[in-house]
Design an enzyme around this catalytic site. Structure first.
Site, PDB file in Angstrom:
ATOM      1  N   GLY A   1       1.020  -1.325   0.001  1.00 57.25           N
ATOM      2  CA  GLY A   1      -0.045  -0.085   0.115  1.00 57.25           C
ATOM      3  C   GLY A   1       0.878   1.166   0.045  1.00 57.25           C
TER       4      GLY A   1
ATOM      5  N   GLY B   1       1.468   5.079   1.951  1.00 58.43           N
ATOM      6  CA  GLY B   1       1.214   5.828   3.159  1.00 58.43           C
ATOM      7  C   GLY B   1       1.359   7.268   2.995  1.00 58.43           C
TER       8      GLY B   1
ATOM      9  CB  VAL C   1       4.090   0.023   2.809  1.00 54.17           C
ATOM     10  CG1 VAL C   1       4.703  -1.229   3.867  1.00 54.17           C
ATOM     11  CG2 VAL C   1       4.246   1.395   3.344  1.00 54.17           C
TER      12      VAL C   1
ATOM     13  CG  MET D   1       5.834  10.999   4.743  1.00 52.18           C
ATOM     14  SD  MET D   1       5.860  12.550   3.653  1.00 52.18           S
ATOM     15  CE  MET D   1       7.439  12.621   3.201  1.00 52.18           C
ATOM     16  N   GLY D   2       5.230   7.450   1.429  1.00 44.20           N
ATOM     17  CA  GLY D   2       5.745   6.553   0.500  1.00 44.20           C
ATOM     18  C   GLY D   2       4.958   5.545   0.529  1.00 44.20           C
TER      19      GLY D   2
ATOM     20  CE  LYS E   1       5.781   5.461   5.048  1.00 43.94           C
ATOM     21  NZ  LYS E   1       5.057   6.094   6.319  1.00 43.94           N
TER      22      LYS E   1
ATOM     23  CG  ASP F   1      -1.874  11.282  10.455  1.00 42.77           C
ATOM     24  OD1 ASP F   1      -2.937  11.729  10.651  1.00 42.77           O
ATOM     25  OD2 ASP F   1      -1.208  10.832   9.409  1.00 42.77           O
TER      26      ASP F   1
END
Length: 682
Positions: A14, A16, A21, A18-19, A36, A131
């Site tokens: 998937g 996230g 995974v 910032m990047g 990641k 978050d």
């Protein structure tokens, strides 16, 4: 992409904040990991790189069972990546959205309690997640909870600023962050409140068709109240939600641990009421009263007393039960005193444990005799003393004149049992700088009383010089949360066991001089309890996989495995003669094992909740237990029956029990940090 560094990329999981995974394999350690990788469009941005690296620094500083573990941070030919543990299961957002994964009320509370404990641990190390949302809470297949994605986590000692930049998912951002960008740990507590509301009501407290409208609603609109009647949830949960979602940060819970404590207390009360309805409770109580009367008519006084006390556990205030117990105890006072025979010293010849040093068992003292004859009528409440913060563990000093308690702020407080005054607060360097440190889950006095050890959820073991009230400058640490600590009877060793499935034998003399000298023994699963037995010959370990292991202290070799608990072991206590152990587990049963015969000899069952504290009478044939409710139970182990119950106020929670004076008084530590004391009526 087939490889990043040494890691073999297998599949994309998937994306996230910032990047991306990926599922990957580490060929060196032969384990599956998550990798990641910073998205390509961010590679040229210095700010994005700094945020990506900050995620790793924030998470790598944290070692907690409910926070994702970071293994490595790296950069290969311009590709920046983080390697972390691979998590199975689903995220909380999926659990909310999919009917097949529907969570019951108890599970919802448990998940958020674990989230709060993890956040409290991070906050006390200067890390604010920023978050917190359902998508960043992972529920593993075994039910464990993990907080993930520290992509925008803020280190309070970092020089980086985010002025004018709104980070995080808008629905879960606190109003003060939206107004001014001001962020501290209370923003995370707000986010937990939003999740709690969403789990219970099936919708978020604030909603709008556009992001600007949503932000305006969070800032300006009053927090809607939960309709607890329509939802069929306890009234208290509505108060907790309102407290958590207070618009002003100063009006919220000061610490995530305080929110966790309130949710824990509510969960216990709800489980108790869910387990048995009022009608069922009344019917069962009536059956037990009739049974007690019938047994009394047949002159079976022990059976009558046991049935009457079981009825009293269901309804402590019913006058007919109190009168019935008085009648039984009056008859018992006229009967001959029962004195148990000490355990036979003979050992099974085929025991693989072997012969260890055994102390002479003392005869039962007067308190035990009185309890057998009079039950709770032989005790009176003397006092309650002490104060907060909330506490989770206690340990009695060898001279029985002091008790150490573990506070929710990570400090250790010493109380005098003679003057009932506060003696000293033991504070680590981190606590002195910030006012907080990781919670201590276990405390132990050295046999000579000069040294105290505390084991914490961050894997640290602190040693304290009680003569000076200062920490000894030595670094003792595990890679996982401490399960238990214990000194050897001769004081030469301190043993710590942790959730990293290791046991460490620390050399106490070397530790005094700052040398962290130790022997390490790996175990098959996380350690939750420890106890020496047979003098310093054996170490008994309890584990999350329900197994008890008996180790030869000299070699670390396994000499016996004991089975019986049906859930995780929570506590082990050794009898005064060193031959038997009492084992508490999450299945509510306390089991007594004979180490020479390698078998369970008896058991008693906590009436409502799993035991949180155990203490042997000096005779070894009786035991005291508490279970995070308001009852102290005294058990006759020869008969496997309840001797007496001592009660506190309805709202009190007893977490630990000990005997301050040899068989003349008994005390409990309350969850709010106070100590309640009873004494024998002379």
């Amino acid at each position: 992409m087939s490889r990043v560094g040494r890691f073999e990329i297998l599949a994309e999981l998937g994306q996230g904040a910032m990047g991306r995974v990926f599922r990957a394999r580490d060929p060196v350690l032969d384990r599956m990991v998550a990798v990641k990788i910073l998205a390509g469009r961010y590679t040229a941005g210095a700010e994005a790189l700094m945020r990506f690296e900050r995620e790793a620094r924030a998470a790598a500083r944290l070692s907690h069972p409910n926070i994702v573990t970071i293994y490595e941070l790296g950069e290969i030919e311009g590709t920046h990546f983080i390697v972390m543990e691979l998590l199975d299961g689903v995220d909380l957002m999926q659990a909310i959205e999919y009917p097949k994964l529907r969570l019951d009320f108890d599970t919802k509370l448990r998940i958020l309690i674990e989230v709060c404990r993890a956040l409290d641990y991070a906050h006390k190390r200067g890390v604010v997640h920023r978050d917190v949302k359902p998508a960043n809470i992972r529920i593993l297949e075994n039910g464990a909870v993990k907080i993930v994605d520290f992509g925008i986590a803020h280190l309070t000692d970092s020089s980086m600023t985010q002025a004018g930049l709104v980070l995080g998912t808008p629905s879960y951002i606190a109003p003060e962050v939206l107004r001014s960008g001001r962020v501290d740990h209370r923003a995370d507590i707000w986010a937990v409140g939003v999740i709690l509301y969403e789990l219970l009501a099936g919708r978020r407290p604030f909603d709008a068709p556009t992001v600007p409208a949503l932000i305006n609603s969070i800032i300006r609109d009053a927090t809607p109240r939960l309709d607890v009647t329509r939802l069929g949830v306890p009234l208290e949960i509505g108060r907790i939600v309102q407290h958590t979602l207070a618009k002003e940060p100063g009006e919220r819970y000061r610490e995530a641990s305080k929110l966790a404590d309130d949710l824990e207390a509510l969960r216990h009360e709800h489980r108790e009421t869910e387990t048995i309805s009022d009608d069922e409770r009344g019917n069962l109580c009536a059956v037990l009263i009739d049974r007690a009367r019938a047994l009394l008519d047949r002159n079976d006084l022990d059976g009558a007393l046991e049935a009457a006390r079981q009825a009293q556990a269901l309804d402590p205030t019913r006058n007919t039960i109190v009168a019935l117990i008085d009648a039984v105890e009056s008859r018992l006072c006229e009967a001959p005193t029962i004195v148990s025979t000490p355990l036979n010293d003979a050992r099974a010849e085929d025991s693989s444990v072997g012969a260890g040093p055994v102390a002479t068992a003392p005869q039962p003292a007067r308190l035990l005799d009185d309890c057998r004859r009079k039950g709770s009528r032989c005790m009176r409440e003397v006092t309650i003393f002490g104060d907060g913060p909330s506490a989770s563990a206690a340990c009695l000093s060898p001279r029985r004149d002091l008790v150490a308690t573990s506070g929710s702020d990570g400090a250790i407080r010493i109380w005098s049992l003679t003057s009932r005054d506060h003696v000293v607060t033991l504070r680590s360097d981190l606590h002195q700088r910030t006012g907080h440190d990781a919670l201590a889950r276990a405390i132990a006095f050295a046999p000579d009383g000069r040294l105290l050890a505390s084991g914490h959820v961050d894997g640290a073991v602190h040693l304290w010089d009680l003569g000076r009230g200062l920490e000894i400058p030595v670094r003792l640490r595990h890679d996982g949360s401490i399960g238990d600590i214990v000194f050897s009877p001769d004081g030469a060793m301190l043993v710590s066991g942790a959730h990293d499935a290791t046991i460490k034998f620390w050399d106490v003399r070397a530790a005094w001089s700052g040398d962290a000298r130790r022997a390490l023994y790996r175990q098959p699963s996380a350690i939750t309890a420890l106890a020496f037995a047979g003098g310093s010959t054996w170490l008994v370990t309890g584990h999350v996989n329900r197994i008890l292991r008996v180790l030869d202290v000299a070699t670390g070799r396994l000499v016996a495995t004991l089975r019986g608990p049906e859930s995780a072991v929570s506590q082990i206590r050794t009898s005064p003669d060193g031959r038997t152990i009492a084992v508490a587990s999450q299945d509510r049963v306390v089991r007594i094992f004979d180490l020479a015969e390698k078998r369970q000899v008896t058991s008693v069952e906590s009436p409502r909740r799993p035991p949180s504290g155990l203490a042997f009478f000096s005779a070894g044939s009786a035991l005291a237990s508490v279970s995070r409710d308001n009852a102290l139970c005294l058990w006759d182990l020869d008969r496997g029956a309840l001797l007496a119950s001592l009660w506190g106020a309805k709202q009190e929670r007893f977490v630990s029990v000990f005997f301050p004076e040899e068989e003349t008084s008994v005390a409990v530590l309350l969850a709010d940090g106070r100590i309640r004391l009873w004494s024998r009526i002379r």
